[in-house]
Design a protein around this motif. Structure first.
Motif, PDB file in Angstrom:
ATOM      1  N   HIS A  56      41.930 128.592  26.939  1.00 30.82           N
ATOM      2  CA  HIS A  56      43.008 127.625  27.156  1.00 30.82           C
ATOM      3  C   HIS A  56      43.425 127.646  28.626  1.00 30.82           C
ATOM      4  N   ARG A  57      43.716 126.464  29.134  1.00 34.56           N
ATOM      5  CA  ARG A  57      44.137 126.346  30.538  1.00 34.56           C
ATOM      6  C   ARG A  57      45.191 125.258  30.658  1.00 34.56           C
ATOM      7  N   HIS A  58      45.954 125.323  31.745  1.00 35.71           N
ATOM      8  CA  HIS A  58      46.868 124.253  32.142  1.00 35.71           C
ATOM      9  C   HIS A  58      46.364 123.699  33.475  1.00 35.71           C
ATOM     10  N   ILE A  59      46.244 122.364  33.545  1.00 36.54           N
ATOM     11  CA  ILE A  59      45.782 121.727  34.772  1.00 36.54           C
ATOM     12  C   ILE A  59      46.766 120.639  35.176  1.00 36.54           C
ATOM     13  N   THR A  60      46.649 120.197  36.404  1.00 36.32           N
ATOM     14  CA  THR A  60      47.510 119.141  36.938  1.00 36.32           C
ATOM     15  C   THR A  60      46.657 117.910  37.221  1.00 36.32           C
ATOM     16  N   THR A  61      47.102 116.753  36.741  1.00 37.45           N
ATOM     17  CA  THR A  61      46.365 115.512  36.954  1.00 37.45           C
ATOM     18  C   THR A  61      46.636 114.971  38.357  1.00 37.45           C
ATOM     19  N   VAL A  62      45.949 113.859  38.675  1.00 39.28           N
ATOM     20  CA  VAL A  62      46.128 113.233  39.987  1.00 39.28           C
ATOM     21  C   VAL A  62      47.564 112.769  40.181  1.00 39.28           C
ATOM     22  N   SER A  63      48.218 112.323  39.084  1.00 35.16           N
ATOM     23  CA  SER A  63      49.596 111.837  39.179  1.00 35.16           C
ATOM     24  C   SER A  63      50.616 112.957  39.154  1.00 35.16           C
ATOM     25  N   GLY A  64      50.183 114.218  39.004  1.00 36.48           N
ATOM     26  CA  GLY A  64      51.107 115.343  38.990  1.00 36.48           C
ATOM     27  C   GLY A  64      51.515 115.816  37.616  1.00 36.48           C
ATOM     28  N   ALA A  65      51.067 115.187  36.551  1.00 33.61           N
ATOM     29  CA  ALA A  65      51.413 115.608  35.196  1.00 33.61           C
ATOM     30  C   ALA A  65      50.624 116.862  34.821  1.00 33.61           C
ATOM     31  N   THR A  66      51.189 117.639  33.926  1.00 35.79           N
ATOM     32  CA  THR A  66      50.547 118.872  33.465  1.00 35.79           C
ATOM     33  C   THR A  66      49.914 118.633  32.101  1.00 35.79           C
ATOM     34  N   LEU A  67      48.661 119.060  31.963  1.00 33.38           N
ATOM     35  CA  LEU A  67      47.935 118.909  30.705  1.00 33.38           C
ATOM     36  C   LEU A  67      47.500 120.270  30.193  1.00 33.38           C
TER      37      LEU A  67
END
Length: 498
Positions: A198-209
């Motif tokens: 499991h990981r948390h990443i940041t999208t181009v718009s700054g949202a966390t997924l």
């Protein structure tokens, strides 16, 4: 909520003072009852604050010396401390019970959502778009605005199947790193009820997924990205497992479709060769015999013309057979392209009867077709499909009974029916009636043919988003119906000058 608790303590204090209750045990039980009610409906902090307030009220108003926080009797110290401990412990137990009940409810809701998601996937029969549909089901069942199933493509990139209201732009490098880390050793965390990766990443718009691997067995083959609200690792891992089943199922459906197509092509080729071997041999033999007879100089002119007519009839039969084979090949390869034009039902019926003319020569045909309304369709394809129904009716209808043809326009577009007074259709065979090369038991006994006519009819109509169906007509006979959607307009009539 703290204010309400303190107000309840003040209200109990006033009531006890009004009724002049001086027994310390009774007063302590009344305050304890307030503490338990607050603990059952509020947080632990609120319950502790109310417990301390009740302890102070008990000391100030009911333990001597009254009106001060001083305690004269050592036994009252023991009672006061015991009351405070009991209040806090009761608050802790009540809060723990409510927390476990809330967690149990959350687990039940989670299991219900997982069950509903599994059912949605099992009920999905579409091959194209099945993975995107799975992402939509996940977003709907778990109320997630962002859901993306990420699968690596053969060219080294990623194929993203978005199912939420928002389509996040996920960096490819983040997906590559997440998939690479998920392909390590598979470990299970009993505390979170989830496997690793499991990981948390940041999208181009700054949202966390949140990312969870999609595994087929122990092999990570893709990633599930969700955003909008945090999910527990165990829940997210379970959703990823269901998504893996959906991906695998879509692959199985595609493989099954390819296997079915291969089987159908093999069956079609086998049936086509058998049909050609049988249906070409008879007319070719007849043509050869007829032409040989015409070469006999002793044959009278009248018989010579009869033999020539027989040869021409068999050649027409061959021509129709080859046309049927070409139509079937176009249908199987999906190369039938409709060319829509304005035409009336009467014009299409006339063209169909011309096409089926030789077969209908021994029958009376009753025609009732509208001519004052035009429908936008492909009149050639529709006329050929109708002609096959007329030829089919002519094969089974007695020559002394008419064939009825109706053509009209309704809200759905073009409508045609062909009704004969033959033996009717065998109910067990009606489901296979429009399959290529299918001929029922009675048909094989009574007439010869290839079994392609009704299948061609269905294929030509399907190319126009139309349909055909059959039914028995009591007391005897069969009716075939055609429906072709299309725009309508009345026939423009030209005024005749006086």
């Amino acid at each position: 909520m703290i204010a309400l608790g303190l107000g309840a303590v003040a209200l109990v204090t006033s009531a006890l003072g009004w009724f002049s209750v001086n027994n310390a045990a009774t007063v302590a039980l009344c305050y304890l009852l307030v503490v338990l009610f607050v603990a059952a409906s509020a947080s632990l902090v609120t319950a502790i604050v109310v417990s301390i307030a009740a302890t102070l009220a008990l000391n100030f108003f009911f333990l001597p010396p009254i009106g001060t926080l001083t305690i004269a009797d050592p036994h009252n110290w023991i009672a006061l401390v015991a009351f405070l401990i009991v209040s806090i412990v009761a608050s802790q137990l009540s809060t723990s019970a409510r927390t476990r009940a809330r967690e149990a409810l959350d687990r039940r809701i989670e299991l219900t959502r997982l069950f509903d998601l599994t059912r949605d996937i099992l009920l999905t029969t579409e091959r194209d778009g099945a993975i995107r549909a799975t992402a939509r089901h996940i977003a709907r069942r778990f109320e997630l605005p962002q859901v993306t199933i990420c699968l690596p493509s053969p060219d080294g990139g990623w194929i993203l199947h978005n199912g939420g209201e928002e389509s996040p732009q996920i960096p490819t490098a983040e997906l590559d790193r997440a998939l690479a880390s998920a392909r390590g050793a598979l470990e299970f965390d009993a505390r979170t009820r989830a496997y690793g990766g499991h990981r948390h990443i940041t999208t181009v718009s700054g949202a966390t997924l949140q990312l969870v691997p999609i595994r087929l067995g122990v092999k990570a083959t893709g990633l599930l990205a969700v955003g909008g609200r945090d999910l527990e690792a165990g829940s997210l891992d379970a959703i990823g497992g269901i998504a893996a089943i959906a991906v695998e199922r879509s692959q199985f459906l595609e493989e099954r479709r390819q296997a079915e197509l291969t089987t159908q092509r093999a069956e079609l080729s086998s049936a086509l060769l058998a049909s050609l071997g049988h249906d070409l041999r008879t007319p070719l033999t007849a043509v050869r015999v007829a032409l040989s007879n015409t070469l006999d100089p002793a044959l009278p002119d009248e018989q010579r013309k009869e033999q020539a007519g027989l040869a021409l009839g068999e050649l027409d039969r061959l021509n129709r057979l080859f046309q049927e084979i070409l139509d079937m090949a176009r249908i199987e390869t999906h190369t039938v392209q409709p060319e829509r034009q304005w035409a009336s039902p009467a014009e299409i019926v006339e063209a169909a009867m011309t096409h089926a003319g030789p077969t209908l020569s021994r029958h009376t045909v009753d025609v009732d077709a509208e001519s004052d309304t035009l429908v936008e369709s492909d009149p050639r394809l529709t006329a050929v499909a109708l002609a096959h129904l007329l030829e089919n009716a002519a094969q089974y209808a007695p020559s002394d009974r008419p064939i009825e043809v109706r053509g009209w326009v309704d809200t759905d577009g073009l409508r045609f029916t062909v009704t004969d007074q033959g033996p009717g259709l065998d109910p067990p065979e009606m489901e296979r009636l429009f399959e290529p090369f299918f001929r029922g038991v009675a048909a094989r006994r009574q007439t010869s043919g290839t079994g392609m006519g009704l299948s061609i009819t269905r294929g030509l109509l399907t190319a126009q988003n139309g349909r055909v169906w059959a039914e028995n007509v009591p007391p005897h006979g069969a009716r075939f119906s055609i429906s072709v959607p299309g725009r309508q307009r009345p026939l423009a009539r030209t005024a005749v000058p006086s």
